[in-house]
Write a protein that holds these residues in place. Structure first.
Motif, PDB file in Angstrom:
ATOM      1  N   ASP A  97       3.726 -13.736   2.661  1.00  0.00           N
ATOM      2  CA  ASP A  97       2.996 -12.550   2.199  1.00  0.00           C
ATOM      3  C   ASP A  97       1.664 -12.423   2.936  1.00  0.00           C
ATOM      4  OD1 ASP A  97       4.963 -11.749   0.471  1.00  0.00           O
ATOM      5  OD2 ASP A  97       4.005 -12.522  -1.352  1.00  0.00           O
ATOM      6  N   ARG A  98       0.986 -13.567   3.111  1.00  0.00           N
ATOM      7  CA  ARG A  98      -0.312 -13.522   3.806  1.00  0.00           C
ATOM      8  C   ARG A  98      -0.147 -13.111   5.264  1.00  0.00           C
ATOM      9  NH1 ARG A  98      -1.931 -17.872   0.296  1.00  0.00           N
ATOM     10  NH2 ARG A  98      -0.895 -19.389   1.617  1.00  0.00           N
ATOM     11  N   GLY A 101       0.682  -9.499   5.495  1.00  0.00           N
ATOM     12  CA  GLY A 101      -0.510  -8.741   5.115  1.00  0.00           C
ATOM     13  C   GLY A 101      -1.498  -8.604   6.268  1.00  0.00           C
ATOM     14  N   ARG A 102      -1.677  -9.694   7.011  1.00  0.00           N
ATOM     15  CA  ARG A 102      -2.595  -9.653   8.173  1.00  0.00           C
ATOM     16  C   ARG A 102      -2.150  -8.633   9.208  1.00  0.00           C
ATOM     17  NH1 ARG A 102      -2.915 -15.436   7.403  1.00  0.00           N
ATOM     18  NH2 ARG A 102      -1.289 -15.829   8.926  1.00  0.00           N
ATOM     19  N   GLY A 104      -0.638  -5.858   8.334  1.00  0.00           N
ATOM     20  CA  GLY A 104      -0.504  -4.588   7.629  1.00  0.00           C
ATOM     21  C   GLY A 104       0.939  -4.272   7.256  1.00  0.00           C
ATOM     22  N   ARG A 105       1.748  -5.322   7.075  1.00  0.00           N
ATOM     23  CA  ARG A 105       3.154  -5.092   6.707  1.00  0.00           C
ATOM     24  C   ARG A 105       3.466  -5.798   5.402  1.00  0.00           C
ATOM     25  NH1 ARG A 105       7.131  -5.671  11.770  1.00  0.00           N
ATOM     26  NH2 ARG A 105       6.306  -7.748  12.140  1.00  0.00           N
ATOM     27  N   ARG A 106       4.638  -5.512   4.847  1.00  0.00           N
ATOM     28  CA  ARG A 106       5.062  -6.217   3.645  1.00  0.00           C
ATOM     29  C   ARG A 106       6.567  -6.399   3.623  1.00  0.00           C
ATOM     30  NH1 ARG A 106       6.708  -2.238  -0.137  1.00  0.00           N
ATOM     31  NH2 ARG A 106       6.213  -3.436  -1.986  1.00  0.00           N
TER      32      ARG A 106
END
Ligand code: ADP
Ligand code: ZN
Length: 213
Positions: A97-98, A101-102, A104-106
């Motif tokens: 997840d991190r 997130g860096r 800009g995706r999920r």
């Protein structure tokens, strides 16, 4: 689409990931395949991983996290990818997840493959893989035309070293202890759907395609 196939060893994630990858063009990111390739190339990472894999244990988190982190930066991953065999514990899931997130995706969706331990033991102990093209066979359910020879490329069929009965039982133990908590983790994120993985590969593929809407 960033998709995760979650399920015990032998539940058919790899087969379905290959199929989806061929249909949609999202690459299949299998940490198991990456590690086996590192072993085959004789790298120091592979050497380190092999001792864990042969015991049915998880390879240390930093090793697989490093592999995935590098891999998802590659160009073919920009439209999405299919995770198969990663994450395998909550620490890996949080790190995923991190790292997304860096960028800009999920993670979009998680599909859980449901099947019982006795069925898995039968599947895994009969499993054979072509050493050249990695086509899969089963001594009971999908026998090659010629004994120990690949129908596709005539390569030799091998049994994975971690598909021995005692190692299989340990891998299932590791799955229930360390990987199964991800079911609750992703249910909490409202990303989880599950399917019946006991049916034929084509029936699983159909259920999988339906769950992707
Ligand atoms: P299977 O799903 O049939 O167990 P894999 O090819 O996914 O097979 O994995 C084989 C082995 O590789 C695992 O038992 C483990 O030792 C190692 N491995 C693969 N992925 C991971 C991961 N994400 N974290 C730790 N170890 C892993
Ligand atoms: Zn082959």
């Amino acid at each position: 689409m960033i998709l995760l196939l979650l399920g015990p060893p032998g539940s058919g994630k790899g087969t379905q990931a290959k199929k989806l990858s061929a249909e949609h063009g999202w690459p299949q990111l299998s940490t198991g395949d990456m590690l086996r390739s590192a072993i085959a190339r004789g790298t120091s990472l592979g050497e380190r991983a092999k001792t864990y894999m042969d015991q049915g244990a998880l390879v240390p988190d930093e090793v697989v996290i490093g592999l995935i982190e590098e891999r998802i930066k590659e160009k073919d991953c920009t439209q999405g990818f299919i995770l198969d065999g990663f994450p395998r514990n909550v620490a890996q899931a949080e790190e995923l997840d991190r790292m997304l997130g860096r960028q800009g995706r999920r993670l979009d969706q998680v599909v859980l493959f449901e099947i019982s331990d006795p069925e898995l033991i039968e599947r895994l102990s009969g499993r054979r893989t072509c050493e050249k093209c990695s086509s899969m066979y089963h001594l009971l359910h999908s026998m090659p035309r010629q004994d120990q020879v690949c129908d596709q490329c005539h390569g030799r069929l091998l049994q994975r070293s971690d598909d021995q009965p005692d190692v299989i039982r340990r891998r299932l133990g590791v799955y229930h202890q360390q990987t199964e908590p991800l079911v609750g983790f992703y249910r909490g994120q409202k990303k989880l759907v599950s399917l019946d993985a006991r049916v034929s590969p084509s029936a699983v593929a159909e259920a999988l395609n339906q769950s992707l809407n």
